[in-house]
Write an enzyme that holds these catalytic residues in place. Structure first.
Site, PDB file in Angstrom:
ATOM      1  N   GLU A   4     -58.475  24.325  13.832  1.00  0.00           N
ATOM      2  CA  GLU A   4     -57.283  24.962  13.246  1.00  0.00           C
ATOM      3  C   GLU A   4     -56.783  26.045  14.171  1.00  0.00           C
ATOM      4  OE1 GLU A   4     -57.745  26.640   9.434  1.00  0.00           O
ATOM      5  OE2 GLU A   4     -58.594  24.822   8.604  1.00  0.00           O
ATOM      6  N   THR A  50     -56.184  35.576   4.698  1.00  0.00           N
ATOM      7  CA  THR A  50     -56.441  34.171   4.954  1.00  0.00           C
ATOM      8  C   THR A  50     -55.085  33.506   5.167  1.00  0.00           C
ATOM      9  OG1 THR A  50     -57.446  32.152   4.048  1.00  0.00           O
ATOM     10  CG2 THR A  50     -56.456  33.657   2.460  1.00  0.00           C
ATOM     11  N   THR A  51     -55.095  32.176   5.401  1.00  0.00           N
ATOM     12  CA  THR A  51     -53.832  31.487   5.663  1.00  0.00           C
ATOM     13  C   THR A  51     -53.054  31.397   4.351  1.00  0.00           C
ATOM     14  OG1 THR A  51     -55.080  30.239   7.282  1.00  0.00           O
ATOM     15  CG2 THR A  51     -52.863  29.457   6.798  1.00  0.00           C
ATOM     16  N   ASN A 103     -65.269  23.723   6.224  1.00  0.00           N
ATOM     17  CA  ASN A 103     -64.776  24.826   7.051  1.00  0.00           C
ATOM     18  C   ASN A 103     -65.865  25.901   7.111  1.00  0.00           C
ATOM     19  OD1 ASN A 103     -63.618  27.342   7.761  1.00  0.00           O
ATOM     20  ND2 ASN A 103     -61.580  26.538   7.362  1.00  0.00           N
ATOM     21  N   ARG A 111     -58.803  32.147  15.243  1.00  0.00           N
ATOM     22  CA  ARG A 111     -57.654  33.030  15.010  1.00  0.00           C
ATOM     23  C   ARG A 111     -57.402  33.886  16.236  1.00  0.00           C
ATOM     24  NH1 ARG A 111     -56.345  33.669   9.139  1.00  0.00           N
ATOM     25  NH2 ARG A 111     -54.813  35.120   9.945  1.00  0.00           N
ATOM     26  N   HIS A 167     -61.358  27.581  12.400  1.00  0.00           N
ATOM     27  CA  HIS A 167     -60.069  28.201  12.744  1.00  0.00           C
ATOM     28  C   HIS A 167     -60.303  29.290  13.787  1.00  0.00           C
ATOM     29  CE1 HIS A 167     -56.254  30.373  10.925  1.00  0.00           C
ATOM     30  NE2 HIS A 167     -56.157  30.197  12.225  1.00  0.00           N
ATOM     31  N   GLY A 200     -63.732  25.566   2.543  1.00  0.00           N
ATOM     32  CA  GLY A 200     -64.564  26.530   3.243  1.00  0.00           C
ATOM     33  C   GLY A 200     -65.090  27.659   2.385  1.00  0.00           C
ATOM     34  N   GLU A 210     -51.527  18.340   6.159  1.00  0.00           N
ATOM     35  CA  GLU A 210     -52.502  18.880   5.209  1.00  0.00           C
ATOM     36  C   GLU A 210     -51.724  19.718   4.204  1.00  0.00           C
ATOM     37  OE1 GLU A 210     -56.236  20.403   6.635  1.00  0.00           O
ATOM     38  OE2 GLU A 210     -56.405  21.765   4.923  1.00  0.00           O
ATOM     39  N   ARG A 244     -61.421  37.029  14.270  1.00  0.00           N
ATOM     40  CA  ARG A 244     -62.172  37.711  13.205  1.00  0.00           C
ATOM     41  C   ARG A 244     -63.391  36.901  12.750  1.00  0.00           C
ATOM     42  NH1 ARG A 244     -57.868  37.441   8.298  1.00  0.00           N
ATOM     43  NH2 ARG A 244     -56.584  38.381   9.909  1.00  0.00           N
ATOM     44  N   HIS A 245     -63.355  35.570  12.935  1.00  0.00           N
ATOM     45  CA  HIS A 245     -64.576  34.812  12.598  1.00  0.00           C
ATOM     46  C   HIS A 245     -65.019  33.941  13.772  1.00  0.00           C
ATOM     47  CE1 HIS A 245     -61.351  32.249  11.088  1.00  0.00           C
ATOM     48  NE2 HIS A 245     -61.203  32.948   9.989  1.00  0.00           N
ATOM     49  N   ASP A 273     -65.866  28.747   8.920  1.00  0.00           N
ATOM     50  CA  ASP A 273     -65.411  30.055   9.429  1.00  0.00           C
ATOM     51  C   ASP A 273     -66.218  31.224   8.881  1.00  0.00           C
ATOM     52  OD1 ASP A 273     -63.350  28.756  10.709  1.00  0.00           O
ATOM     53  OD2 ASP A 273     -61.801  29.383   9.282  1.00  0.00           O
ATOM     54  N   HIS A 274     -66.541  31.143   7.587  1.00  0.00           N
ATOM     55  CA  HIS A 274     -67.111  32.346   6.978  1.00  0.00           C
ATOM     56  C   HIS A 274     -68.604  32.529   7.247  1.00  0.00           C
ATOM     57  CE1 HIS A 274     -63.267  33.468   5.718  1.00  0.00           C
ATOM     58  NE2 HIS A 274     -63.097  32.377   4.992  1.00  0.00           N
ATOM     59  N   HIS A 287     -57.451  24.472   0.753  1.00  0.00           N
ATOM     60  CA  HIS A 287     -57.295  25.906   0.496  1.00  0.00           C
ATOM     61  C   HIS A 287     -57.581  26.209  -0.975  1.00  0.00           C
ATOM     62  CE1 HIS A 287     -56.207  29.902   2.007  1.00  0.00           C
ATOM     63  NE2 HIS A 287     -56.025  30.125   0.721  1.00  0.00           N
ATOM     64  N   GLY A 288     -58.620  26.993  -1.167  1.00  0.00           N
ATOM     65  CA  GLY A 288     -58.957  27.460  -2.513  1.00  0.00           C
ATOM     66  C   GLY A 288     -59.596  26.406  -3.409  1.00  0.00           C
ATOM     67  N   ARG A 321     -72.380  41.942  11.666  1.00  0.00           N
ATOM     68  CA  ARG A 321     -73.447  42.646  12.370  1.00  0.00           C
ATOM     69  C   ARG A 321     -73.288  42.613  13.894  1.00  0.00           C
ATOM     70  NH1 ARG A 321     -78.294  44.332   9.703  1.00  0.00           N
ATOM     71  NH2 ARG A 321     -77.287  45.570   8.108  1.00  0.00           N
TER      72      ARG A 321
HETATM   73  N1  PXP Z   1     -57.394  24.010   5.452  1.00  0.00           N
HETATM   74  C1  PXP Z   1     -56.760  24.900   6.230  1.00  0.00           C
HETATM   75  C2  PXP Z   1     -55.679  24.412   7.123  1.00  0.00           C
HETATM   76  C3  PXP Z   1     -57.118  26.259   6.201  1.00  0.00           C
HETATM   77  O1  PXP Z   1     -56.472  27.147   6.984  1.00  0.00           O
HETATM   78  C4  PXP Z   1     -58.184  26.667   5.373  1.00  0.00           C
HETATM   79  C5  PXP Z   1     -58.613  28.100   5.361  1.00  0.00           C
HETATM   80  O2  PXP Z   1     -57.614  28.878   4.904  1.00  0.00           O
HETATM   81  C6  PXP Z   1     -58.807  25.705   4.584  1.00  0.00           C
HETATM   82  C7  PXP Z   1     -58.397  24.391   4.639  1.00  0.00           C
HETATM   83  C8  PXP Z   1     -59.957  26.062   3.684  1.00  0.00           C
HETATM   84  O3  PXP Z   1     -59.573  26.955   2.697  1.00  0.00           O
HETATM   85  P1  PXP Z   1     -60.706  27.653   1.838  1.00  0.00           P
HETATM   86  O4  PXP Z   1     -61.522  28.471   2.771  1.00  0.00           O
HETATM   87  O5  PXP Z   1     -59.957  28.448   0.848  1.00  0.00           O
HETATM   88  O6  PXP Z   1     -61.526  26.549   1.208  1.00  0.00           O
END
Ligand code: PXP
Length: 252
Positions: free
Chosen positions: A74, A104-105, A11, A49, A47, A220, A155, A53-54, A13-14, A198-199, A22
């Protein structure tokens, strides 16, 4: 019994979060996707959103057109996102809940409570040939509702397990892990493909990677954060090594 292979969806996104701090074009998330593709990532997750935001709309188009890996788009189950996703035509769409104020989600999609609202979005995406997954908490009613919606993939939200591994006792960690494991078994027995995310970090990924019914992890925040210290290529390679070792019973 042969073990199913385990894929890593990165992922990105970040990378876009840093870029947007910036407002210019650097760092480009599409360049990050190219790099992770070259070191063994199996997919790209991003994702879009509602508040942008990203990731931005054009990032999603470029990821689909310029990157040679399956894109997992996503999105919240809204008319706006459905329209964009149908235009981009990614390999997959993952429906997630979205609250404007959240960082976050925070939890899974309530597919059991919002069945009628989610059903037409699932149908339209599937009719367009986009594989749909539903991001849900590891709870039996959510898995059963996901099955009845006709989506082929779930998921499992691993956020509660992450919270437990970050700050609580072995009992709590085991309880959260057991929910993921039994949910994966139930979903698999219903014919659903099982992903999780996630996490997840170097520290907590291996027990989840060892669950044989899970075939994809989407990761991510940790990968992008740790890349500040290790570099993105090294961090992705190390995550894949840990996942494969856990899968084959080597290190875990
Ligand atoms: N899967 C889904 C559906 C997510 O929305 C996210 C981000 O929240 C992730 C995976 C990745 O989570 P993380 O960035 O905490 O690794």
């Amino acid at each position: 019994m042969t073990k199913k292979p385990l894929r890593l969806g990165v992922n990105i996104d970040h990378v876009a979060t840093i870029r947007n701090a910036r407002g210019g074009p650097h760092p480009d998330p599409v360049r990050a996707a190219e790099l992770v593709a070259s070191v063994g990532a199996d997919g790209i997750t991003a994702h879009l959103r509602g508040d942008r935001r990203h990731m931005l709309d054009d990032d999603m188009r470029r990821l689909q057109n310029e990157i040679d890996l399956p894109l997992n788009f996503e999105m919240a189950a809204t008319a706006e996102m459905l329209k964009i996703c149908l235009e981009v035509r990614p390999h997959a769409a993952c429906l997630v809940p979205e609250n404007r104020e959240e960082r976050t989600t925070e939890g899974g999609l309530d597919v059991a409570g919002q069945h009628n609202f989610i059903a037409p979005v699932v149908r339209e995406l599937m009719d367009a040939g986009i594989r749909v997954s539903l991001f849900i908490d590891p709870e039996t009613p959510q898995i059963e509702a996901a099955k009845s919606l006709g989506a082929p993939v779930i998921e499992i939200h691993t956020g509660a397990y992450y919270e437990a591994t970050a700050s609580t006792t072995p009992d709590r960690i085991q309880a959260e892990f057991d929910k993921i494991k039994s949910s994966a078994e139930l979903a698999d027995s219903l014919g659903l493909e099982v992903h999780a995310g996630h996490g997840l970090t170097f520290h907590n990924v291996q027990p989840v990677a060892a669950i044989p019914q899970i075939v994809e992890l989407n990761i991510g925040h940790f990968l992008i954060g740790e890349s500040v210290f290790m570099g993105l290529a090294e961090v992705v390679k190390q995550m894949k090594r840990l996942m494969q070792d856990a899968r084959t019973g080597g290190m875990y």
